[in-house]
Design an enzyme around this catalytic site. Sequence first.
Site, PDB file in Angstrom:
ATOM      1  N   TYR A 156       2.223  10.577 -40.912  1.00 25.89           N
ATOM      2  CA  TYR A 156       3.230   9.874 -41.705  1.00 25.89           C
ATOM      3  C   TYR A 156       4.591  10.569 -41.675  1.00 25.89           C
ATOM      4  O   TYR A 156       5.615   9.907 -41.477  1.00 25.89           O
ATOM      5  CB  TYR A 156       2.764   9.674 -43.147  1.00 25.89           C
ATOM      6  CG  TYR A 156       1.955   8.417 -43.354  1.00 25.89           C
ATOM      7  CD1 TYR A 156       2.085   7.329 -42.514  1.00 25.89           C
ATOM      8  CD2 TYR A 156       1.066   8.306 -44.401  1.00 25.89           C
ATOM      9  CE1 TYR A 156       1.345   6.184 -42.697  1.00 25.89           C
ATOM     10  CE2 TYR A 156       0.313   7.167 -44.590  1.00 25.89           C
ATOM     11  CZ  TYR A 156       0.472   6.108 -43.735  1.00 25.89           C
ATOM     12  OH  TYR A 156      -0.257   4.974 -43.929  1.00 25.89           O
ATOM     13  N   GLU A 163      11.171   7.023 -37.279  1.00 20.62           N
ATOM     14  CA  GLU A 163      11.949   5.910 -37.807  1.00 20.62           C
ATOM     15  C   GLU A 163      13.368   6.345 -38.135  1.00 20.62           C
ATOM     16  O   GLU A 163      14.326   5.601 -37.914  1.00 20.62           O
ATOM     17  CB  GLU A 163      11.275   5.328 -39.042  1.00 20.62           C
ATOM     18  CG  GLU A 163      10.008   4.587 -38.708  1.00 20.62           C
ATOM     19  CD  GLU A 163       9.126   4.333 -39.915  1.00 20.62           C
ATOM     20  OE1 GLU A 163       9.553   4.655 -41.050  1.00 20.62           O
ATOM     21  OE2 GLU A 163       8.024   3.822 -39.718  1.00 20.62           O
TER      22      GLU A 163
END
Length: 193
Positions: A156, A163
């Site tokens: 994550y 991102e």
Amino acid sequence: MGPSVLPAWLQPRYRKSAYLFIYYLIQFCGHSWILTNMTVRFFSFGKDSMVDTFYAIGLVMRICQSISVLELLHIYVGIESDHLLPRFLQLTERIIVLFGVITSQEEIQEKYVVCVLFIFWNLLDMVRYTYSMLSVIGTSYAVLTWLSQTLWMPIYPLCVLAEGMYFTYNHLYSERRDILRVFSIKKKIRYTA
């Protein structure tokens, strides 16, 4: 003629388990196809395969992410016993990034970060759907359980980093495009005057 007897997996008490098993199996097949395709393309074409990752597997990725919206319904209706908010945030983030950003801008689809992001998403989903699929039928493997519970911890933050890089590329590209557009307009005005 007596009453028709349904097979065991269609009896009311097994319908939920059969449905969830089929759902997880479909998702697992989709994500494993994506990851396998990306791996084979990388070993066949090298770094060149990373540039056109979205063109090669974008449709299947969009289908898998669209189908995953059903998980919110599963949780809301009570078919799955999971927390709604974390799953909602995860799906919302992926749908915004995939549909709102990557799909809508062709110039960004060729960046390496798209390939990295897809690898991370598919690794997480393959482990999660495998674990969930086997849990529905009551099968448990210690290694798979451990992976399901711990793999997200390093992945994550890497997804957030990827991102962030992606949005930075996107922002820098749009700024550069705007600057070039203004510069070309000024240049045209100078030559016409």
